[in-house]
Design a protein around this motif. Structure first.
Motif, mmCIF file in Angstrom:
data_model
loop_
_atom_site.group_PDB
_atom_site.id
_atom_site.type_symbol
_atom_site.label_atom_id
_atom_site.label_comp_id
_atom_site.label_asym_id
_atom_site.label_seq_id
_atom_site.Cartn_x
_atom_site.Cartn_y
_atom_site.Cartn_z
ATOM 1 N N ASP A 1 0.692 -1.169 -0.148
ATOM 2 C CA ASP A 1 -0.044 -0.075 -0.081
ATOM 3 C C ASP A 1 0.851 1.185 0.016
ATOM 4 O OD1 ASP A 1 -2.640 1.180 -0.049
ATOM 5 O OD2 ASP A 1 -2.205 1.750 2.193
ATOM 6 N N THR A 2 2.113 1.152 0.770
ATOM 7 C CA THR A 2 2.869 2.437 0.932
ATOM 8 C C THR A 2 3.441 2.621 -0.441
ATOM 9 O OG1 THR A 2 3.348 2.041 3.171
ATOM 10 C CG2 THR A 2 4.859 3.372 1.811
ATOM 11 N N CYS A 3 4.101 1.403 -1.189
ATOM 12 C CA CYS A 3 4.606 1.776 -2.489
ATOM 13 C C CYS A 3 3.614 2.169 -3.605
ATOM 14 C CB CYS A 3 5.111 0.226 -2.834
ATOM 15 S SG CYS A 3 6.515 -0.288 -1.961
ATOM 16 N N LEU A 4 2.217 1.529 -3.825
ATOM 17 C CA LEU A 4 1.289 2.134 -4.305
ATOM 18 C C LEU A 4 0.993 3.489 -4.254
ATOM 19 C CD1 LEU A 4 -0.482 -1.333 -4.376
ATOM 20 C CD2 LEU A 4 0.785 -0.439 -6.525
ATOM 21 N N GLN A 5 0.888 4.007 -2.988
ATOM 22 C CA GLN A 5 0.291 5.293 -2.585
ATOM 23 C C GLN A 5 1.503 6.391 -3.413
ATOM 24 O OE1 GLN A 5 -0.692 6.369 1.401
ATOM 25 N NE2 GLN A 5 -2.000 4.462 1.552
ATOM 26 N N CYS A 6 2.756 5.872 -3.259
ATOM 27 C CA CYS A 6 4.030 6.527 -3.590
ATOM 28 C C CYS A 6 3.794 6.832 -4.981
ATOM 29 C CB CYS A 6 5.222 6.139 -3.083
ATOM 30 S SG CYS A 6 6.760 6.946 -3.507
ATOM 31 N N GLN B 1 1.263 6.424 -6.909
ATOM 32 C CA GLN B 1 0.201 7.244 -7.533
ATOM 33 C C GLN B 1 0.222 9.059 -7.109
ATOM 34 O OE1 GLN B 1 -2.849 4.741 -5.264
ATOM 35 N NE2 GLN B 1 -3.639 4.176 -7.504
ATOM 36 N N ARG B 2 1.153 9.145 -6.551
ATOM 37 C CA ARG B 2 1.658 10.513 -6.098
ATOM 38 C C ARG B 2 2.706 11.109 -7.247
ATOM 39 N NH1 ARG B 2 1.402 9.063 -0.750
ATOM 40 N NH2 ARG B 2 3.668 8.843 -0.761
ATOM 41 N N SER B 3 3.105 10.062 -7.868
ATOM 42 C CA SER B 3 4.274 10.279 -9.029
ATOM 43 C C SER B 3 3.783 11.098 -9.993
ATOM 44 C CB SER B 3 4.835 9.141 -9.336
ATOM 45 O OG SER B 3 5.633 9.569 -10.489
ATOM 46 N N GLN C 1 1.551 5.783 -12.571
ATOM 47 C CA GLN C 1 0.381 5.675 -12.015
ATOM 48 C C GLN C 1 -0.573 4.867 -12.434
ATOM 49 O OE1 GLN C 1 -1.169 9.895 -12.434
ATOM 50 N NE2 GLN C 1 0.618 10.723 -11.537
ATOM 51 N N ALA D 1 0.465 1.291 -11.289
ATOM 52 C CA ALA D 1 0.164 1.308 -9.686
ATOM 53 C C ALA D 1 -1.537 0.817 -9.568
ATOM 54 C CB ALA D 1 0.325 2.395 -9.103
ATOM 55 N N ARG E 1 -2.549 -2.588 -7.839
ATOM 56 C CA ARG E 1 -3.730 -2.470 -6.793
ATOM 57 C C ARG E 1 -4.764 -3.491 -7.173
ATOM 58 N NH1 ARG E 1 -4.017 0.361 -2.609
ATOM 59 N NH2 ARG E 1 -2.659 2.282 -3.209
#
Length: 76
Positions: A46-51, A53-55, A61, A64, A68
């Protein structure tokens, strides 16, 4: 360059390609991803995917979002 990985349901090879794409796209943004941990540690994933998606990288994005979905299906 804009890339897309096709995720074909029931084809484990497409999941592997998606994971590899994610790892390399993250590396391109300066992040290291542990593939084993990504698959077995939901909080880390989840941390990796959130990171991702903020890219500002659209390909990352999209990758990710697809990853997910795959990981959510693997849990069920």
């Amino acid at each position: 360059m804009h890339t897309h990985t096709v995720n074909i349901q029931g084809d484990p090879g497409s999941h592997l390609l998606l994971e590899v794409d994610f790892k390399w796209l993250m590396a391109g943004q300066g992040y290291t991803v542990d593939p084993d941990r990504l698959l077995h540690d939901p909080a880390y994933a989840d941390t990796c995917l959130q990171c991702a998606q903020r890219s500002s990288c659209i390909a990352l994005q999209e990758c990710a979002l697809n990853l997910r979905e795959v990981l959510a299906q693997a849990i069920h």
